[in-house]
Design a protein around this motif. Structure first.
Motif, PDB file in Angstrom:
ATOM      1  N   ILE A  12       0.859  -1.344   0.041  1.00 43.29           N
ATOM      2  CA  ILE A  12       0.226  -0.127  -0.088  1.00 43.29           C
ATOM      3  C   ILE A  12       0.806   1.271   0.009  1.00 43.29           C
ATOM      4  O   ILE A  12       0.824   2.097  -0.698  1.00 43.29           O
ATOM      5  N   ALA A  13       2.013   1.339   0.958  1.00 40.33           N
ATOM      6  CA  ALA A  13       2.846   2.374   1.007  1.00 40.33           C
ATOM      7  C   ALA A  13       3.620   2.600  -0.273  1.00 40.33           C
ATOM      8  O   ALA A  13       3.573   3.808  -0.876  1.00 40.33           O
ATOM      9  N   LEU A  14       3.768   1.505  -1.134  1.00 41.13           N
ATOM     10  CA  LEU A  14       4.693   1.536  -2.295  1.00 41.13           C
ATOM     11  C   LEU A  14       3.662   2.082  -3.408  1.00 41.13           C
ATOM     12  O   LEU A  14       3.795   3.221  -4.267  1.00 41.13           O
ATOM     13  N   VAL A  15       2.498   1.730  -3.529  1.00 42.89           N
ATOM     14  CA  VAL A  15       1.331   2.248  -4.298  1.00 42.89           C
ATOM     15  C   VAL A  15       1.314   3.739  -4.291  1.00 42.89           C
ATOM     16  O   VAL A  15       1.186   4.611  -5.135  1.00 42.89           O
ATOM     17  N   LEU A  16       1.143   4.251  -2.931  1.00 47.50           N
ATOM     18  CA  LEU A  16       0.542   5.489  -2.609  1.00 47.50           C
ATOM     19  C   LEU A  16       1.777   6.247  -2.939  1.00 47.50           C
ATOM     20  O   LEU A  16       1.775   7.336  -3.450  1.00 47.50           O
ATOM     21  N   ALA A  17       3.194   5.814  -2.830  1.00 48.22           N
ATOM     22  CA  ALA A  17       4.319   6.359  -3.221  1.00 48.22           C
ATOM     23  C   ALA A  17       4.345   6.826  -4.740  1.00 48.22           C
ATOM     24  O   ALA A  17       4.914   7.768  -5.054  1.00 48.22           O
ATOM     25  N   ILE A  18       4.295   5.643  -5.412  1.00 46.60           N
ATOM     26  CA  ILE A  18       4.162   5.616  -6.812  1.00 46.60           C
ATOM     27  C   ILE A  18       3.082   6.748  -7.303  1.00 46.60           C
ATOM     28  O   ILE A  18       3.208   7.519  -8.230  1.00 46.60           O
ATOM     29  N   GLU A  19       1.872   6.936  -6.658  1.00 47.51           N
ATOM     30  CA  GLU A  19       0.865   7.669  -7.066  1.00 47.51           C
ATOM     31  C   GLU A  19       1.228   9.172  -6.947  1.00 47.51           C
ATOM     32  O   GLU A  19       1.268   9.994  -7.640  1.00 47.51           O
ATOM     33  N   TYR A  20       1.922   9.256  -5.826  1.00 44.73           N
ATOM     34  CA  TYR A  20       2.569  10.503  -5.469  1.00 44.73           C
ATOM     35  C   TYR A  20       3.695  11.142  -6.284  1.00 44.73           C
ATOM     36  O   TYR A  20       3.694  12.125  -6.819  1.00 44.73           O
ATOM     37  N   LEU A  21       4.574  10.027  -6.729  1.00 47.57           N
ATOM     38  CA  LEU A  21       5.759  10.450  -7.538  1.00 47.57           C
ATOM     39  C   LEU A  21       4.909  10.809  -8.835  1.00 47.57           C
ATOM     40  O   LEU A  21       5.647  11.704  -9.633  1.00 47.57           O
ATOM     41  N   LYS A  22       4.076  10.073  -9.179  1.00 48.31           N
ATOM     42  CA  LYS A  22       3.386  10.309 -10.630  1.00 48.31           C
ATOM     43  C   LYS A  22       3.224  11.859 -10.705  1.00 48.31           C
ATOM     44  O   LYS A  22       3.072  12.392 -12.085  1.00 48.31           O
ATOM     45  N   THR A  23       2.639  12.671  -9.713  1.00 47.14           N
ATOM     46  CA  THR A  23       2.335  13.926  -9.556  1.00 47.14           C
ATOM     47  C   THR A  23       3.492  14.760  -9.541  1.00 47.14           C
ATOM     48  O   THR A  23       3.771  16.132 -10.294  1.00 47.14           O
ATOM     49  N   ILE A  24       4.730  14.510  -8.937  1.00 44.71           N
ATOM     50  CA  ILE A  24       5.657  15.350  -8.896  1.00 44.71           C
ATOM     51  C   ILE A  24       6.856  14.967  -9.416  1.00 44.71           C
ATOM     52  O   ILE A  24       7.873  15.632  -9.398  1.00 44.71           O
ATOM     53  N   TRP A  25       6.765  13.695 -10.471  1.00 43.73           N
ATOM     54  CA  TRP A  25       8.001  13.284 -11.192  1.00 43.73           C
ATOM     55  C   TRP A  25       8.736  14.346 -12.107  1.00 43.73           C
ATOM     56  O   TRP A  25      10.051  14.294 -12.128  1.00 43.73           O
ATOM     57  N   PRO A  26       8.072  15.208 -12.711  1.00 43.95           N
ATOM     58  CA  PRO A  26       8.672  16.122 -13.429  1.00 43.95           C
ATOM     59  C   PRO A  26       9.631  17.181 -12.753  1.00 43.95           C
ATOM     60  O   PRO A  26      10.871  17.119 -13.081  1.00 43.95           O
ATOM     61  N   TYR A  27       9.269  17.379 -11.479  1.00 47.26           N
ATOM     62  CA  TYR A  27      10.147  18.158 -10.596  1.00 47.26           C
ATOM     63  C   TYR A  27      11.555  17.260 -10.190  1.00 47.26           C
ATOM     64  O   TYR A  27      12.475  17.934 -10.250  1.00 47.26           O
ATOM     65  N   LEU A  28      11.137  16.163  -9.949  1.00 43.75           N
ATOM     66  CA  LEU A  28      12.168  15.225  -9.283  1.00 43.75           C
ATOM     67  C   LEU A  28      13.324  15.132 -10.625  1.00 43.75           C
ATOM     68  O   LEU A  28      14.393  14.805 -10.431  1.00 43.75           O
ATOM     69  N   LEU A  29      12.594  14.735 -11.680  1.00 47.13           N
ATOM     70  CA  LEU A  29      13.395  14.716 -12.970  1.00 47.13           C
ATOM     71  C   LEU A  29      14.349  15.876 -13.247  1.00 47.13           C
ATOM     72  O   LEU A  29      15.674  15.822 -13.249  1.00 47.13           O
ATOM     73  N   ALA A  30      13.706  16.952 -12.859  1.00 45.75           N
ATOM     74  CA  ALA A  30      14.532  18.256 -13.141  1.00 45.75           C
ATOM     75  C   ALA A  30      15.602  18.339 -12.052  1.00 45.75           C
ATOM     76  O   ALA A  30      16.666  18.667 -12.092  1.00 45.75           O
ATOM     77  N   ALA A  31      15.039  18.092 -10.836  1.00 46.24           N
ATOM     78  CA  ALA A  31      16.329  18.120  -9.620  1.00 46.24           C
ATOM     79  C   ALA A  31      17.327  17.182 -10.086  1.00 46.24           C
ATOM     80  O   ALA A  31      18.483  17.472  -9.754  1.00 46.24           O
TER      81      ALA A  31
END
Length: 51
Positions: A12-31
């Motif tokens: 469940i934590a992994l799924v939530l983390a993936i869903e969260y990352l989907k929304t912020i991954w462009p920022y993570l990629l830029a960073a």
């Protein structure tokens, strides 16, 4: 039972983390790109200074 419960919580934590990352991954990629560029520049400067 506790082992499977821990596994369920982890999934469940992994799924939530993936869903969260989907929304912020462009920022993570830029960073990640910025950090990589800075690291390469620092490495290049250090290498030039040692020569």
């Amino acid at each position: 039972m506790s082992g499977s419960l821990k596994l369920l919580v982890a999934v469940i934590a992994l799924v939530l983390a993936i869903e969260y990352l989907k929304t912020i991954w462009p920022y993570l990629l830029a960073a990640a790109v910025i950090i990589t560029v800075i690291s390469v520049v620092v490495w290049w400067i250090r290498r030039r200074n040692t020569w």
